[in-house]
Design a protein around this motif. Structure first.
Motif, mmCIF file in Angstrom:
data_model
loop_
_atom_site.group_PDB
_atom_site.id
_atom_site.type_symbol
_atom_site.label_atom_id
_atom_site.label_comp_id
_atom_site.label_asym_id
_atom_site.label_seq_id
_atom_site.Cartn_x
_atom_site.Cartn_y
_atom_site.Cartn_z
ATOM 1 N N PRO A 17 0.828 -1.405 0.141
ATOM 2 C CA PRO A 17 -0.129 -0.085 -0.008
ATOM 3 C C PRO A 17 0.859 1.139 -0.067
ATOM 4 N N ASP A 18 1.895 1.177 0.659
ATOM 5 C CA ASP A 18 2.868 2.434 0.775
ATOM 6 C C ASP A 18 3.253 2.763 -0.541
ATOM 7 N N LEU A 19 3.998 1.613 -1.387
ATOM 8 C CA LEU A 19 4.554 1.998 -2.591
ATOM 9 C C LEU A 19 3.549 2.361 -3.527
ATOM 10 N N ILE A 20 2.146 1.990 -3.503
ATOM 11 C CA ILE A 20 0.893 2.157 -4.361
ATOM 12 C C ILE A 20 0.903 3.765 -4.256
ATOM 13 N N LEU A 21 0.723 3.973 -3.023
ATOM 14 C CA LEU A 21 0.401 5.601 -2.323
ATOM 15 C C LEU A 21 1.602 6.592 -3.045
ATOM 16 N N ASP A 22 2.852 6.001 -2.803
ATOM 17 C CA ASP A 22 3.911 6.754 -3.420
ATOM 18 C C ASP A 22 3.955 7.021 -4.960
ATOM 19 N N ALA A 23 3.566 5.885 -5.484
ATOM 20 C CA ALA A 23 3.444 5.998 -7.366
ATOM 21 C C ALA A 23 2.677 7.053 -7.375
ATOM 22 N N ILE A 24 1.363 6.905 -6.743
ATOM 23 C CA ILE A 24 0.234 8.037 -7.283
ATOM 24 C C ILE A 24 0.650 9.254 -6.875
ATOM 25 N N GLU A 25 1.487 9.609 -5.647
ATOM 26 C CA GLU A 25 1.792 10.813 -5.435
ATOM 27 C C GLU A 25 3.030 11.506 -6.256
ATOM 28 N N LEU A 36 -9.418 1.124 -2.239
ATOM 29 C CA LEU A 36 -10.479 0.221 -2.604
ATOM 30 C C LEU A 36 -10.011 -0.741 -3.826
ATOM 31 N N ALA A 37 -9.573 -2.059 -3.550
ATOM 32 C CA ALA A 37 -9.394 -3.041 -4.618
ATOM 33 C C ALA A 37 -10.462 -3.335 -5.505
ATOM 34 N N LEU A 38 -10.346 -3.270 -6.427
ATOM 35 C CA LEU A 38 -11.436 -3.652 -7.699
ATOM 36 C C LEU A 38 -11.031 -5.123 -8.031
ATOM 37 N N ASN A 39 -12.246 -5.899 -8.790
ATOM 38 C CA ASN A 39 -12.213 -7.068 -9.040
ATOM 39 C C ASN A 39 -11.325 -7.312 -10.244
ATOM 40 N N SER A 40 -9.954 -7.632 -10.160
ATOM 41 C CA SER A 40 -8.900 -7.674 -11.167
ATOM 42 C C SER A 40 -7.845 -8.611 -10.678
ATOM 43 N N TYR A 41 -7.757 -9.816 -11.528
ATOM 44 C CA TYR A 41 -6.609 -10.802 -10.949
ATOM 45 C C TYR A 41 -5.356 -10.356 -11.670
ATOM 46 N N GLU A 42 -5.708 -10.167 -13.117
ATOM 47 C CA GLU A 42 -4.440 -9.966 -14.067
ATOM 48 C C GLU A 42 -3.795 -9.038 -13.520
ATOM 49 N N ASN A 43 -4.040 -7.981 -13.431
ATOM 50 C CA ASN A 43 -3.364 -6.699 -12.757
ATOM 51 C C ASN A 43 -3.976 -6.226 -11.415
#
Length: 334
Positions: A17-25, A36-43
């Motif tokens: 989660p921290d990496l995801i937030l850092d990437a967005i920021e 909120l995780a959406l229904n995706s398994y491939e990505n």
């Protein structure tokens, strides 16, 4: 292929989660809500609201699956369709780019497209969807993809079967029965496929009902991740459900509105059951290819059970019978 498929399975472990937030920021976008995780398994796909009260969806692409050029071609295609006033999810352009990189991950940011589920048995909705698919295909014919894959029996069928034979995932006691029926289905599918010589165009590629949202303004199309070259019917057949009479009615509604914008080659109706057969084989191989991604055993535990493979054998026997039946048709028009 084997090394690539297995090595890519482990890369999401570092996507914290921290990496995801850092990437967005890193794009100058600051989430105000949680992810909120959406229904995706491939990505890996997450929805959030920014501090400017805008809702976004961020998509982290599975490492090593597509090249940068293939992803960029997907983005460019969606942007072209949006310019044609097609309601399709299109990534934001930030600092002149739609594809971004952060600590080894590639990701894109999309405005969130709100809507409810598309009702495939609602003929009014189906009519409007057919109209937009016709518009998409009419534009898509203007040039081919340069980097994306081309849908073929070899890509979905042969390569999937080869993978499954080497995977060890089919229970030993069922291998003979499973591979015998799959080989028969694939041989028949090839025969039917080769009998239809039809133009290939740029496609959405995975246009099942879950990739269409119903917005206040009508349909909204999402997830061009499987965009490829192929026959037009690939973007139509997954809308069909129910018995033969129900499918015939749905097909009539789809094609009547589709042909307001784009002519349909009726010979492609013969490809519906081969496409369904190849999707069945490809789905089994997809689960096998991704099994070392921890999300897959957790969400598809039945894949490791003998009962699942027994059901698959039965399903392929039924599909072989469908391949021997006359194709779905609309007489006298088609």
């Amino acid at each position: 292929m084997s090394d690539m498929m297995h090595s890519s399975a482990f890369h999401y472990q570092a996507l914290t989660p921290d990496l995801i937030l850092d990437a967005i920021e890193s794009l100058g976008i600051y989430p105000e809500t949680g992810l909120l995780a959406l229904n995706s398994y491939e990505n890996r796909v997450y929805q959030f609201r920014s501090d400017r009260q805008q809702r976004y969806v961020v998509k982290f692409y599975r490492p090593e699956r597509w090249s940068d050029a293939q992803i960029q071609e997907e983005h460019d295609f969606s942007a072209e369709l949006a310019e044609q006033e097609i309601p399709i999810a299109t990534p934001e352009i930030i600092d002149g780019r739609s594809l971004h990189h952060y600590q080894g991950y590639r990701f894109a940011l999309f405005p969130s497209m709100g809507g409810r589920a598309f009702e495939v048995d609602n003929l009014d909705q189906l009519e409007e969807v057919g109209r937009f698919i016709g518009r998409i295909h009419q534009y898509a014919k203007c040039k081919p993809f340069q980097y994306r894959e081309t849908l073929s029996v070899q890509l979905l069928g042969d390569e999937s079967l080869q993978w499954l034979k080497a995977s060890g995932h089919v229970p030993p006691g069922l291998e003979t029965a499973y591979f015998t029926i799959v080989e028969q289905v694939l041989a028949k599918s090839k025969q039917l496929w080769q009998a239809v010589d039809t133009p290939l165009i740029r496609l959405h590629g995975d246009l099942h009902p879950s990739n269409i949202l119903w917005t206040p303004d009508g349909p909204g199309f999402v997830d061009l991740d499987d965009a490829k070259m192929g026959p037009a019917v690939q973007d139509l057949w997954m809308m069909l459900a129910g018995d033969a009479s129900a499918q015939r009615l749905q097909l009539e509604v789809l094609l009547e509105s589709y042909e307001e914008f784009c002519q349909f080659d009726a010979r492609q109706l013969k490809l519906i059951e081969p496409l369904r057969a190849m999707r069945m084989i490809h789905y089994n191989a997809w689960l096998s290819r991704r099994w070392e991604d921890p999300a897959f055993p957790m969400n598809f535990p039945w894949y490791a059970e003998e009962k699942y493979w027994e059901q698959q054998i039965l399903g392929f026997k039924e599909q072989l019978a469908k391949l021997d039946e006359p194709p779905l048709s609309l007489l006298p028009q088609y």
